[in-house]
Design a protein around this motif. Structure first.
Motif, PDB file in Angstrom:
ATOM      1  N   ILE A  38       1.250   2.836  -0.191  1.00  0.00           N
ATOM      2  CA  ILE A  38       0.300   1.770   0.614  1.00  0.00           C
ATOM      3  C   ILE A  38       0.083   0.774  -0.477  1.00  0.00           C
ATOM      4  O   ILE A  38      -0.682   1.074  -1.384  1.00  0.00           O
ATOM      5  CB  ILE A  38      -0.755   2.369   1.244  1.00  0.00           C
ATOM      6  CG1 ILE A  38      -0.271   3.505   2.180  1.00  0.00           C
ATOM      7  CG2 ILE A  38      -1.702   1.466   1.946  1.00  0.00           C
ATOM      8  CD1 ILE A  38      -1.291   4.359   2.946  1.00  0.00           C
ATOM      9  N   LEU A 155      -8.327   2.476   2.874  1.00  0.00           N
ATOM     10  CA  LEU A 155      -7.667   1.871   4.036  1.00  0.00           C
ATOM     11  C   LEU A 155      -8.259   0.786   4.662  1.00  0.00           C
ATOM     12  O   LEU A 155      -7.698  -0.215   4.877  1.00  0.00           O
ATOM     13  CB  LEU A 155      -6.990   2.888   4.854  1.00  0.00           C
ATOM     14  CG  LEU A 155      -6.030   3.805   4.182  1.00  0.00           C
ATOM     15  CD1 LEU A 155      -5.724   5.047   4.919  1.00  0.00           C
ATOM     16  CD2 LEU A 155      -4.576   3.030   3.737  1.00  0.00           C
ATOM     17  N   ILE A 163      -0.892   4.063   9.382  1.00  0.00           N
ATOM     18  CA  ILE A 163      -0.136   4.508   8.284  1.00  0.00           C
ATOM     19  C   ILE A 163       0.948   5.437   8.521  1.00  0.00           C
ATOM     20  O   ILE A 163       0.919   5.973   9.530  1.00  0.00           O
ATOM     21  CB  ILE A 163      -1.194   5.002   7.066  1.00  0.00           C
ATOM     22  CG1 ILE A 163      -1.697   6.470   7.369  1.00  0.00           C
ATOM     23  CG2 ILE A 163      -2.241   3.998   6.561  1.00  0.00           C
ATOM     24  CD1 ILE A 163      -2.310   7.082   6.517  1.00  0.00           C
TER      25      ILE A 163
END
Length: 392
Positions: A38, A155, A163
């Motif tokens: 990520i 996040l 995700i």
């Protein structure tokens, strides 16, 4: 019979992540395994901002009394700072153009619409620079990581609300033994309560997986075979407790060999020697011993790492070196994992190390490793494995 190191290596080689990828909202991502790196698409902080409540100035002003030209709360867009003035600013607020430091309010005195600054100003003081935490393109979370609460916050801080994670694996488990009955029933002669079912269920519930509880299976070949066959069609991993020893009434090993492949049997350790690894079609089988302490120990040392690796994540057992407050005078051919407790920083062991004494796991807060052919003296250094890493 395999050594502990050989057993761990075999398990590592067979533990493959075959799970598909799915997208989940961050609301439901705790404990899930990240399927792709990520990366951030924003800077954190997104702009230079104040780390404190105070006054934004240009350091050239120095210690002086100046006009307060504007007020900048967090969430507002400031005007450029007028020359030789100060801006009243609050934590998190945007630093105005022309300012290069913030003097905290405790080092200033407000007089009507002016502020007397009596502390030395230094370029960059009390300013959080754009991107000093995270910059565009940084990998903030890596593939294979399990998501923790702080990861959920990260996040959100980079604007991500969904995700890619691996789908949860399914683990089926059952106990064997005609002597077993469930709690809540009357304990009749020759029977014992099924503690392994509930210990194993609790251990599996710490892992964020799908769990299929098949209960108690009768001690005969056909019932055991049917249970394994049913589980292999529904689960990625099958776990049993009991029935993997060499007794005449132990049918799990023979049923496994009839249906699939036995890949490992017995480990040179105590408790937990009759640990088994097998394969039925595409489902792995982990056979744990029936004694309660053996099942608990083998699950955490072998099954937990194996399941975690099959989930797509890496696993490393946490250990620490401690000083013993006990002596161990008998050499053994097998490696022993003794229930122990840290008292005033030193390891003491439970008075009974029998594999049937489940109360020892309640008293203990970890295991100490007694290597093969070892004698331990008080004051020696020893490796300690804490239970709290397993939620135990």
């Amino acid at each position: 019979m395999k050594t502990v190191e050989q057993a761990l290596e075999i398990l590592k080689n067979y533990a493959k992540n075959k799970q598909e990828i799915e997208t989940v909202d961050i609301q439901f991502c705790l404990g899930r395994v990240i399927a792709k790196d990520i990366c951030s698409t924003v800077n954190i902080p997104p702009y230079d901002n104040s780390a404190m409540d105070g006054f934004a100035i240009n350091h050239h002003i120095g210690q002086a009394e100046v006009e307060i030209s504007q007020r900048i709360p967090a969430g507002t867009s400031p005007k450029p700072l007028k020359e030789n003035t100060a801006a009243r600013i609050f934590t998190g607020a945007f630093i105005p153009q022309g300012a290069d430091c913030v003097v905290i309010q405790e080092q200033c005195e407000i007089k009507d619409n002016k502020v007397d600054i009596f502390a030395k100003a230094v370029i960059g003081q009390n300013i959080r620079k754009q991107g000093e935490d995270v910059q565009i393109g940084d990998i903030v979370l890596k593939k294979g990581q399990k998501i923790r609460p702080q990861d959920m916050g990260m996040l959100a801080s980079i604007g991500i609300n969904k995700i890619a994670v691996y789908k949860k694996i399914t683990v089926a488990f059952f106990s064997t033994g005609d002597e077993l009955i469930e709690p809540g029933n009357e304990l009749t002669k020759g029977k014992i309560y099924n503690s392994n079912r509930w210990t194993l269920l609790g251990l599996l519930q710490t892992m964020n997986i799908n769990i299929l509880d098949l209960g108690i299976i009768k001690d005969d070949f056909q019932s055991t075979k049917n249970a394994l066959e049913t589980a292999s069609k529904k689960a990625d991993i099958i776990i049993s407790t009991g029935g993997v020893s060499v007794g005449e009434e132990d049918y799990v090993k023979s049923a496994l060999e009839n249906l699939g492949e036995l890949m490992m049997y017995k480990v040179k350790m105590k408790p937990g020697k009759p640990f088994t690894l097998g394969l039925i079609d595409s489902s792995y089988f982990l056979g744990l011993p029936g004694n309660p302490v053996s099942a608990f120990t083998v699950f955490n040392l072998f099954a937990r790492p194996f399941i975690t690796q099959c989930m797509g994540s890496n696993y490393q057992i946490q250990t620490q070196e401690v000083i013993t407050n006990f002596a161990w005078n008998r050499k053994g051919e097998r490696r022993e994992y003794a229930r122990a407790k840290l008292i005033n920083g030193k390891a003491e062991i439970y008075h009974s190390q029998s594999s049937g004494v489940l109360s020892s796991t309640i008293w203990a807060d970890g295991l100490v490793i007694i290597m093969e052919e070892s004698i331990i003296k008080k004051g020696d250094k020893i490796t300690f494995i804490p239970f709290n890493q397993w939620g135990c």
